[in-house]
Design a protein around this motif. Structure first.
Motif, short mmCIF file in Angstrom:
data_model
loop_
_atom_site.label_atom_id
_atom_site.label_comp_id
_atom_site.label_asym_id
_atom_site.label_seq_id
_atom_site.Cartn_x
_atom_site.Cartn_y
_atom_site.Cartn_z
N PRO A 219 0.83 -1.22 0.00
CA PRO A 219 0.00 0.00 0.00
C PRO A 219 0.86 1.26 0.00
O PRO A 219 2.04 1.23 0.30
CB PRO A 219 -0.80 -0.13 1.30
CG PRO A 219 0.03 -1.02 2.17
CD PRO A 219 0.71 -1.98 1.25
N GLU A 220 0.22 2.38 -0.36
CA GLU A 220 0.91 3.66 -0.36
C GLU A 220 1.27 4.06 1.07
O GLU A 220 0.49 3.88 2.01
CB GLU A 220 0.02 4.75 -0.98
CG GLU A 220 -0.29 4.52 -2.45
CD GLU A 220 0.95 4.64 -3.33
OE1 GLU A 220 1.87 5.37 -2.93
OE2 GLU A 220 0.97 3.98 -4.39
N MET A 221 2.49 4.60 1.23
CA MET A 221 2.94 5.02 2.54
C MET A 221 2.23 6.32 2.96
O MET A 221 2.05 7.22 2.15
CB MET A 221 4.45 5.23 2.53
CG MET A 221 5.24 3.97 2.19
SD MET A 221 5.01 2.67 3.43
CE MET A 221 6.16 1.43 2.82
N GLN A 222 1.86 6.37 4.24
CA GLN A 222 1.22 7.55 4.80
C GLN A 222 1.88 7.89 6.13
O GLN A 222 2.65 7.09 6.68
CB GLN A 222 -0.28 7.31 5.00
CG GLN A 222 -1.04 7.00 3.71
CD GLN A 222 -2.50 6.69 3.97
OE1 GLN A 222 -2.91 6.47 5.10
NE2 GLN A 222 -3.29 6.67 2.90
N GLY A 260 4.64 5.21 6.54
CA GLY A 260 4.49 3.77 6.41
C GLY A 260 3.04 3.35 6.32
O GLY A 260 2.14 4.15 6.07
N ASP A 261 2.81 2.07 6.55
CA ASP A 261 1.47 1.49 6.55
C ASP A 261 1.14 1.06 7.99
O ASP A 261 1.86 0.26 8.58
CB ASP A 261 1.40 0.28 5.61
CG ASP A 261 0.04 -0.38 5.63
OD1 ASP A 261 -0.12 -1.40 6.32
OD2 ASP A 261 -0.88 0.14 4.96
N LEU A 262 0.06 1.59 8.52
CA LEU A 262 -0.28 1.37 9.92
C LEU A 262 -0.45 -0.12 10.23
O LEU A 262 0.12 -0.62 11.20
CB LEU A 262 -1.56 2.13 10.27
CG LEU A 262 -2.12 1.89 11.68
CD1 LEU A 262 -1.12 2.32 12.74
CD2 LEU A 262 -3.46 2.61 11.85
N ASN A 347 10.73 -3.21 4.13
CA ASN A 347 9.86 -2.51 3.18
C ASN A 347 9.58 -1.07 3.60
O ASN A 347 9.08 -0.28 2.79
CB ASN A 347 8.53 -3.26 3.02
CG ASN A 347 8.69 -4.54 2.23
OD1 ASN A 347 9.58 -4.65 1.39
ND2 ASN A 347 7.85 -5.52 2.50
N HIS A 348 9.89 -0.72 4.82
CA HIS A 348 9.73 0.65 5.29
C HIS A 348 11.08 1.38 5.35
O HIS A 348 11.17 2.47 5.93
CB HIS A 348 9.09 0.67 6.68
CG HIS A 348 7.61 0.42 6.66
ND1 HIS A 348 7.06 -0.82 6.43
CD2 HIS A 348 6.55 1.28 6.82
CE1 HIS A 348 5.75 -0.73 6.47
NE2 HIS A 348 5.41 0.52 6.71
N GLY A 349 12.10 0.79 4.79
CA GLY A 349 13.42 1.42 4.82
C GLY A 349 14.09 1.35 6.18
O GLY A 349 15.01 2.14 6.46
#
Length: 388
Positions: A219-222, A260-262, A347-349
């Protein structure tokens, strides 16, 4: 008079010479500068030679008797050519290609692979005509490693699914045999339910791991609040902790944020909390803290459990690896939780770090890039506070 005429003629000569010099200089300045002669363009043979030596493949041209006519440096690096001679396996393949006229694949991997790089080399031998052949070798170490990983993964999944499926079959037979005994039916039925729950958890985590490793688009990071991640994760792990008599000790809200994705971050932290509960002694506590360190948000989960031996600490993030298989099965673990944590952070760096000492406990730390730089006051870690 004669002397005067000579002087006048000399002066006139100097003036005329000066004027001619100036005119010549002007013409030189006005004339366009001559360009250097263009370098000769490379021939087709030159370009082919450059391609031959620049390619990442090991190339060697062999004569009728398998003598090396031409080779590049990469052929030496891959072991295709050594001391000016072709590998004996490639030579045998070249002789067969010359005889049959058909391309042939050959394994040129080192016979003794211990510590050798590359560990796997495959080559194609093709005829060039007139008794010549070309050998094209490539480093296939990574492809072989991935294939071995895939094969091991499929074998592990099959084994993990086979266990609960087999158990459910045996328990179902036991239920049928005890149809007239309500207590036995209830007892075996409960075990069937537990095994089905275990199998369902395994399938769910396999799907999550498949998603994280690229089978599906993430999903798109927020912007995600770390405090929300901690609160949701604690809520998920609350029942397990209460059943085991474990208390969570949590620091004060931090106000930290990441991109990121919650739900993925909650899944990762929940797995760390469940892991801490499973490997802690009864009536112990598990601490959760968050802080900002050099533009990195850190969430640490610390238990006072049995700890992890140094030789196992690098492997605990592998799929299906268990330090204590018996304990893991008793707690319903799938062996995928820490692998999921590792991939979520990647995946979140970010990354996950481990500190552990047998008999003392373990600390797993999730590290994520901060959404924005905060003030020094906000960066200070909060004091450990109440119990959730």
């Amino acid at each position: 008079m004669t002397a005067l005429v000579g002087i006048l003629l000399a002066v006139c000569g100097l003036v005329i010479g000066f004027l001619i010099g100036r005119r010549t200089a002007r013409r030189g300045a006005a004339a366009p500068a001559r360009t250097a002669a263009p370098a000769p363009r490379p021939t087709i043979a030159d370009l082919l030679q450059r391609v031959f030596h620049a390619t990442d493949q090991g190339l060697a041209v062999l004569s009728k008797h398998s003598d090396v006519v031409l080779h590049n440096a990469r052929a030496v690096e891959l072991g295709l050519v050594g001391d000016g001679r072709i590998d004996s396996r490639a030579a045998a393949a070249a002789e067969r290609v010359e005889r049959d006229g058909n391309p042939l694949a050959v394994d040129l991997s080192p016979l003794d692979r211990r510590g050798r790089r590359p560990s796997a080399v495959f080559a194609q031998v093709r005829p060039l005509g007139d008794g010549f052949a070309v050998v094209e070798a490539a480093d296939t170490s990574e492809a072989v490693r991935l294939e071995n990983t895939r094969r091991d993964f499929v074998a592990n999944v099959s084994h993990e699914l086979k266990t609960p499926v087999g158990a459910m079959g045996l328990l179902a037979e036991a239920v049928l045999d005890a149809a007239d005994d309500p207590d036995e039916v209830r007892r075996f039925g409960t075990k069937i339910l537990n095994e089905s729950t275990r199998m369902g958890n395994l399938v769910t985590e396999l799907i999550a791991l498949s998603r994280l490793t690229g089978a599906e688009r993430l999903p798109e990071m927020q912007t995600v609040e770390i405090d929300e991640v901690v609160n949701e994760s604690l809520a998920r792990a609350k029942l397990s902790a209460e059943a085991a008599g474990i208390a969570f000790t949590v620091d004060e809200p931090s106000g930290l944020e990441v991109q990121g994705d919650l739900q993925l971050l909650v899944t990762a932290l929940s797995n760390l909390l469940e892991n801490a509960v499973a490997y802690s002694r009864s009536d112990a506590s598990v601490s959760v803290s968050r802080r900002l360190v050099d533009d990195w948000v850190e969430i640490a989960v610390t238990d006072r459990g049995i700890g992890i031996a140094p030789e196992h600490q690098q492997r605990v993030f592998e799929r299906f690896f268990r330090v204590d298989p018996a304990r893991s099965r008793a707690t319903g673990g799938t062996g995928l939780g820490l692998a999921i944590v590792k991939h979520v952070l990647a995946n979140h760096g970010g990354e996950v770090r481990l500190w552990s000492r047998p008999g003392t406990g373990s600390t797993f730390t999730m590290r994520l890039p901060a959404a924005a730089a905060l003030t020094v006051d906000q960066a200070e870690p909060a004091a450990i506070g109440g119990t959730t």
